[in-house]
Write a protein that holds these residues in place. Sequence first.
Motif, short mmCIF file in Angstrom:
data_model
loop_
_atom_site.label_atom_id
_atom_site.label_comp_id
_atom_site.label_asym_id
_atom_site.label_seq_id
_atom_site.Cartn_x
_atom_site.Cartn_y
_atom_site.Cartn_z
N ASP A 105 0.81 -1.30 0.07
CA ASP A 105 -0.07 -0.18 -0.01
C ASP A 105 0.88 1.38 -0.02
O ASP A 105 0.80 2.27 -0.71
CB ASP A 105 -0.86 0.16 1.21
CG ASP A 105 -1.99 -1.01 1.20
OD1 ASP A 105 -2.21 -1.47 0.03
OD2 ASP A 105 -2.78 -1.34 2.23
N ILE A 109 1.31 4.35 -2.98
CA ILE A 109 0.91 5.64 -2.59
C ILE A 109 2.35 6.52 -3.21
O ILE A 109 2.28 7.63 -3.56
CB ILE A 109 0.76 6.05 -1.41
CG1 ILE A 109 -0.64 5.16 -0.77
CG2 ILE A 109 0.69 7.28 -0.89
CD1 ILE A 109 -0.97 5.28 0.56
N ALA A 112 2.72 6.89 -6.77
CA ALA A 112 1.94 8.12 -7.24
C ALA A 112 2.44 9.31 -7.01
O ALA A 112 2.37 10.23 -7.75
CB ALA A 112 0.38 7.88 -6.59
N MET A 173 5.23 15.06 2.68
CA MET A 173 4.36 13.62 2.43
C MET A 173 5.40 12.71 2.14
O MET A 173 5.24 11.50 2.66
CB MET A 173 3.11 13.80 1.82
CG MET A 173 2.00 14.60 2.23
SD MET A 173 0.51 14.90 1.28
CE MET A 173 -0.07 13.08 1.57
N LEU B 113 -4.15 10.95 -5.48
CA LEU B 113 -4.22 9.96 -4.67
C LEU B 113 -5.75 9.32 -4.84
O LEU B 113 -5.87 8.27 -4.76
CB LEU B 113 -4.34 10.48 -3.18
CG LEU B 113 -3.00 10.80 -2.57
CD1 LEU B 113 -2.99 11.22 -1.24
CD2 LEU B 113 -2.04 9.59 -2.94
N ALA B 166 -8.84 -0.85 -1.06
CA ALA B 166 -8.51 -1.87 -0.05
C ALA B 166 -7.78 -0.99 0.79
O ALA B 166 -6.90 -1.72 1.78
CB ALA B 166 -8.40 -3.07 -0.50
N ASN B 167 -6.74 -0.07 0.00
CA ASN B 167 -5.65 0.61 0.67
C ASN B 167 -5.99 1.46 1.67
O ASN B 167 -6.24 2.72 1.58
CB ASN B 167 -4.95 1.29 -0.48
CG ASN B 167 -3.40 1.52 -0.09
OD1 ASN B 167 -3.17 1.86 1.08
ND2 ASN B 167 -2.54 1.69 -0.81
N THR B 168 -5.97 0.86 2.95
CA THR B 168 -6.27 1.56 4.09
C THR B 168 -5.53 3.08 4.30
O THR B 168 -6.19 4.07 4.64
CB THR B 168 -6.09 0.70 5.35
OG1 THR B 168 -6.71 -0.31 5.16
CG2 THR B 168 -6.92 1.32 6.46
N ARG B 169 -4.21 2.81 4.25
CA ARG B 169 -3.50 3.98 4.21
C ARG B 169 -3.76 5.05 3.32
O ARG B 169 -3.99 6.24 3.72
CB ARG B 169 -1.91 3.61 4.22
CG ARG B 169 -1.10 4.85 4.51
CD ARG B 169 -0.85 4.87 5.97
NE ARG B 169 -0.04 3.74 6.58
CZ ARG B 169 0.87 3.67 7.38
NH1 ARG B 169 1.44 4.93 7.52
NH2 ARG B 169 1.52 2.72 7.75
N LEU B 170 -3.98 4.77 2.13
CA LEU B 170 -4.36 5.65 1.16
C LEU B 170 -5.56 6.46 1.56
O LEU B 170 -5.73 7.52 1.27
CB LEU B 170 -4.77 4.95 -0.06
CG LEU B 170 -4.93 5.60 -1.28
CD1 LEU B 170 -4.16 6.94 -1.49
CD2 LEU B 170 -5.16 5.02 -2.56
N MET B 173 -5.32 9.19 4.19
CA MET B 173 -4.44 10.29 3.58
C MET B 173 -5.53 11.05 2.75
O MET B 173 -5.49 12.11 3.12
CB MET B 173 -3.20 9.85 2.85
CG MET B 173 -2.31 9.24 3.56
SD MET B 173 -0.86 8.53 2.55
CE MET B 173 -0.20 10.39 1.93
#
Lengths: 242, 242
Positions: A105, A109, A112, A173, B113, B166-170, B173
């Motif tokens: 994950d 990020i 990107a 970030m 994002l 599914a990307n929790t962190r994303l 953010m």
Amino acid sequence: MVPVARRMVPDARPVRYGTGKKGSPMAIERRPLREQVKDELLEQLGRGRFTPGESINEVHLAEELGVSRTPLREALISLEREGIITSERGKGFRFAPTGKQEFLDLTAILIALESLALRTSDPAHLSAIAPRLLAEARAFSAPLAPHGTIERYDDAWHALLLSGCANTRLREMIDSLKLTLHRYERVVVGDHEILERAAEEHERIAQCLLDGDVDQAVTALEANWTSGMERILERLPPAAAR
Amino acid sequence: MVPVARRMVPDARPVRYGTGKKGSPMAIERRPLREQVKDELLEQLGRGRFTPGESINEVHLAEELGVSRTPLREALISLEREGIITSERGKGFRFAPTGKQEFLDLTAILIALESLALRTSDPAHLSAIAPRLLAEARAFSAPLAPHGTIERYDDAWHALLLSGCANTRLREMIDSLKLTLHRYERVVVGDHEILERAAEEHERIAQCLLDGDVDQAVTALEANWTSGMERILERLPPAAAR
DNA sequence: ATGCTGAGTTCTGTATACAGCATTCGGCAT
DNA sequence: ATGCCGAATGCTGTATACAGAACTCAGCAT
């Protein structure tokens, strides 16, 4: 263990407002203790002193660092927002557990964001630094190197690559995410462990920039990240799940 | 001003460990004060209670919120990492000043994002929610609406759009950035101010997803963000610089 | 043996106290 | 009047104190 501030004179009136560290001689850098604590924690994390999931005893840790609980907690709360630390009501703070999925994950990020940074950089600046990028890449072309060395070189190189990005927030970030990512890497590979690199990838990116082809550079950058990620990934077949 | 906890009985022994708020009846949600304080501050920010650049008197604010300085400071430090608050050694905390450039910077990041989130979502899930997305978009097709209403609708719609990520962190953010962005918007347009919308853009995105064309949906999403940003931007010709 | 209960311990979450920096404002010299 | 200096004040940064959760483990009932 080197305390963050003072120490050695246990009962001396503590010199409040820590006098900062090295810097330009007359600058007298004064930073809040919480930030020094944070840096120290990150430093120690880098050295692998803490393991993921490890719970934190505030009193012990504060003593070891030579500060009171207050600045320590403030540092922990700050790190919590960065995703390096977790907290649970009544159970205090813990170093965040790591997992393959989170690693993926985070990488996604970061790809990107670095792509964005590169795409929105001043093309003139990119052309200007391209030669240096190329030179640096060639200077460190070893196909194998210790992880720690790779990491330092990589950070420096990427920092140069993104030096033309005017988006301050974006750069913050990226830096923050990289910190977290490094932590994930460290779990998998030891600091001194020898790793293979794809040394030519950086050359490739630099070459694209020399040619003024930013789009191509972005593609190459993404490939660089992906391959780097895979090199790390293939190191963790055992404790895969979670 | 509604204090975060207790109050009204100034000298009663404070009920420690605030008993949380509404939730499923038997869940008894208990959250740290610092988090409640944080939410309350965000809430009040949303209401425009604080102006950008405004400095914070910890004692006053803590009293108003009905808590001590400690949890307040912890909340402030957390918000600082989110970019909503700034601090300077010896001068304490301030609400971060806003500026056109930062607004643009934030938007650029958010576009990158959200695009990533959409691209990496499960296509099957996207197809599944597409009808609902379309229905919602059509249900709120007014070309003009108060800013506050638009914001709430938009958040809900985008949340649904990204529900398959599914990307929790994303997602964390993105949520955090949106909070910050809303703050910037609020500086420019009042909560009740009537704004024009491009209502059909959401329909367009939903349509792309119905067709299973994620790439096209991403493009449409980016266009949606850009036009939304421009609608806000054209509202701030006066205090442009900085 | 297993599961429940309750006292004791440990540690967190919050409040309060204290010391030093930053700012302000009045006084004096220019 | 203007600019510099110094005492006074207010506020932050940090330390410490205190109250109440969570955890531990022995003792008892099943």
